[in-house]
Write a protein that holds these residues in place. Structure first.
Motif, PDB file in Angstrom:
ATOM      1  N   GLU A 173     -35.343  10.069 -54.254  1.00 11.51           N
ATOM      2  CA  GLU A 173     -35.500  10.812 -55.515  1.00 11.51           C
ATOM      3  C   GLU A 173     -34.550  10.286 -56.593  1.00 11.51           C
ATOM      4  O   GLU A 173     -34.932  10.111 -57.745  1.00 11.51           O
TER       5      GLU A 173
ATOM      6  N   HIS B  12     -36.481  15.137 -62.179  1.00 14.95           N
ATOM      7  CA  HIS B  12     -36.401  15.191 -60.712  1.00 14.95           C
ATOM      8  C   HIS B  12     -37.758  14.902 -60.072  1.00 14.95           C
ATOM      9  O   HIS B  12     -38.776  14.846 -60.762  1.00 14.95           O
ATOM     10  N   CYS B  13     -37.732  14.772 -58.730  1.00 14.35           N
ATOM     11  CA  CYS B  13     -38.970  14.744 -57.942  1.00 14.35           C
ATOM     12  C   CYS B  13     -38.875  15.834 -56.894  1.00 14.35           C
ATOM     13  O   CYS B  13     -37.802  16.095 -56.356  1.00 14.35           O
TER      14      CYS B  13
ATOM     15  N   HIS C  54     -29.560  14.008 -59.520  1.00 14.53           N
ATOM     16  CA  HIS C  54     -28.862  13.456 -58.338  1.00 14.53           C
ATOM     17  C   HIS C  54     -28.130  12.153 -58.676  1.00 14.53           C
ATOM     18  O   HIS C  54     -27.644  12.006 -59.777  1.00 14.53           O
TER      19      HIS C  54
HETATM   20 ZN   LIG Z   1     -33.961  17.047 -57.568  1.00 15.79          ZN
END
Ligand SMILES: [Zn+2]
Length: 355
Positions: A49, A103-104, A35
């Motif tokens: 995130e 990522h989270c 992101h």
């Molecule tokens: Zn993500």
């Protein structure tokens, strides 16, 4: 006598030269913070995130930067949004050895969901990836020493399409290898709940033509895990696991290269051989014909923690083509021909012209 001496010299030179050459190799790791910019990612419990992913990613890069055989490239180092295609392109152009996207996770319906997981490209995504890999040919052939890197790749030959799917198979093997090292560290050292290695069709993984994994550090929607991932301590813990795992993977790559070369030299004397790769994976399967849809004389070779299964070993290309259609008839639709020359993998085209 000459042959024995020859093999002996080859083994010695692999022992002496191969580790040295391998030790000098630089491994390029592309780190991708998920992101960024206009795309915040998930906002579980009010955390962002994109910010957590970036902080962890930069820490991983810093931890890797003291290794002189590792070169780190970031897809972003600030709060910006490179699109997914661009992220893949950065890795492809850098001829990266490994792509790691960080990522989270989030799951609103069940805030109790927690744990860390690592993803590799799924099979359906693999087909799309194959198209991208073909599209990448344009720059592959413009690169210096592309022949070493893409094993005899010639976009105009049908043999090269076979070579390309072999490359993809190897990428999947290696992606699984690095993913399982990461998951082991996450669970044993960072004490996270094990959400296992899984296959999925993340677009960012479809854009790259090298071993690639996507890490979900944990769930921001989980109160405890969200706070952990947002803390400096938590970020250092997760980054340490990832950096250590990448180092371990590279260590294994170096070992595999040496071990495989020596093993192959030991069993093969000379000349060209063809065989069909019918399957590969982590499961050790007895090479009985009933396990392989009736195919006889299946060979199993261990490469790292993976097994590859071969069928129809012959020095005759016409013969191996017959074996290929037999394997396909039996249901091994993705089977393909590989070629070895003096025990080393070469492109099929190369092997034919050397017959
Ligand atoms: Zn993500």
């Amino acid at each position: 006598m000459n042959k024995i001496l020859g093999v002996f010299i080859v083994i010695i030179s692999f022992l002496l030269i191969s580790p040295t050459a391998e030790a000098q190799k630089q491994y390029t790791i592309v780190l991708d913070a998920g992101h960024g910019g206009k795309d915040p990612g998930n906002l579980g419990n009010g955390y962002k995130e994109k910010d957590i992913a970036l902080k962890v990613t930069l820490k991983v890069g810093k931890m890797l930067s003291d290794e002189k055989d590792i070169k780190v490239i970031y897809t972003r180092k600030t709060d910006v949004y490179p699109n997914l295609w661009k992220r893949g392109e950065i890795a492809n152009k850098a001829k990266a050895d490994l792509f790691v996207s960080i990522h989270c996770d989030s799951y609103q319906p069940r805030p109790e969901a927690h744990g860390a997981g690592t993803f590799v490209l799924g099979l359906r995504g693999n087909k799309k990836n194959f198209e991208i890999a073909k599209r990448e040919n344009a720059f592959i052939v413009s690169e210096e020493n592309y022949k070493d890197r893409y094993e005899g790749f010639d976009p105009n030959s049908s043999e090269s399409v076979i070579g390309l799917s072999l490359l993809q198979e190897e990428n999947l093997d290696k992606s699984l290898q690095v993913a399982s090292i990461i998951q082991t560290d996450f669970t044993q050292k960072a004490k996270r709940k094990d959400r296992k290695v899984k296959q999925d069709n993340f677009q960012v993984l479809r854009e790259t033509v090298m071993p690639s994994v996507l890490i979900e550090l944990g769930f921001l929607t989980n109160k405890k895990e969200g706070a952990f991932l947002n803390s400096k301590k938590g970020q250092i813990k997760m980054a340490t696991s990832i950096a250590k795992s990448i180092k371990e993977y590279i260590h294994q790559l170096k070992l595999n290269t040496v071990v495989t070369d020596v093993l192959v030299e030991d069993t093969v004397t000379s000349d060209v051989e063809f065989k069909i790769q019918i399957a590969s994976g982590k499961n050790k399967i007895a090479t009985k014909s009933y396990n392989f849809k009736g195919l006889q004389n299946v060979e199993r070779i261990k490469i790292g923690s993976f097994y590859k299964y071969y069928y129809g070993n012959t020095s005759d290309y016409q013969q191996v083509k017959k074996s290929l259609s037999r394997a396909k008839q039996k249901g091994y639709k993705d089977a393909f021909v590989i070629a070895l020359k003096n025990g080393e993998k070469v492109s099929v085209q190369d092997a034919i012209s050397n017959q």
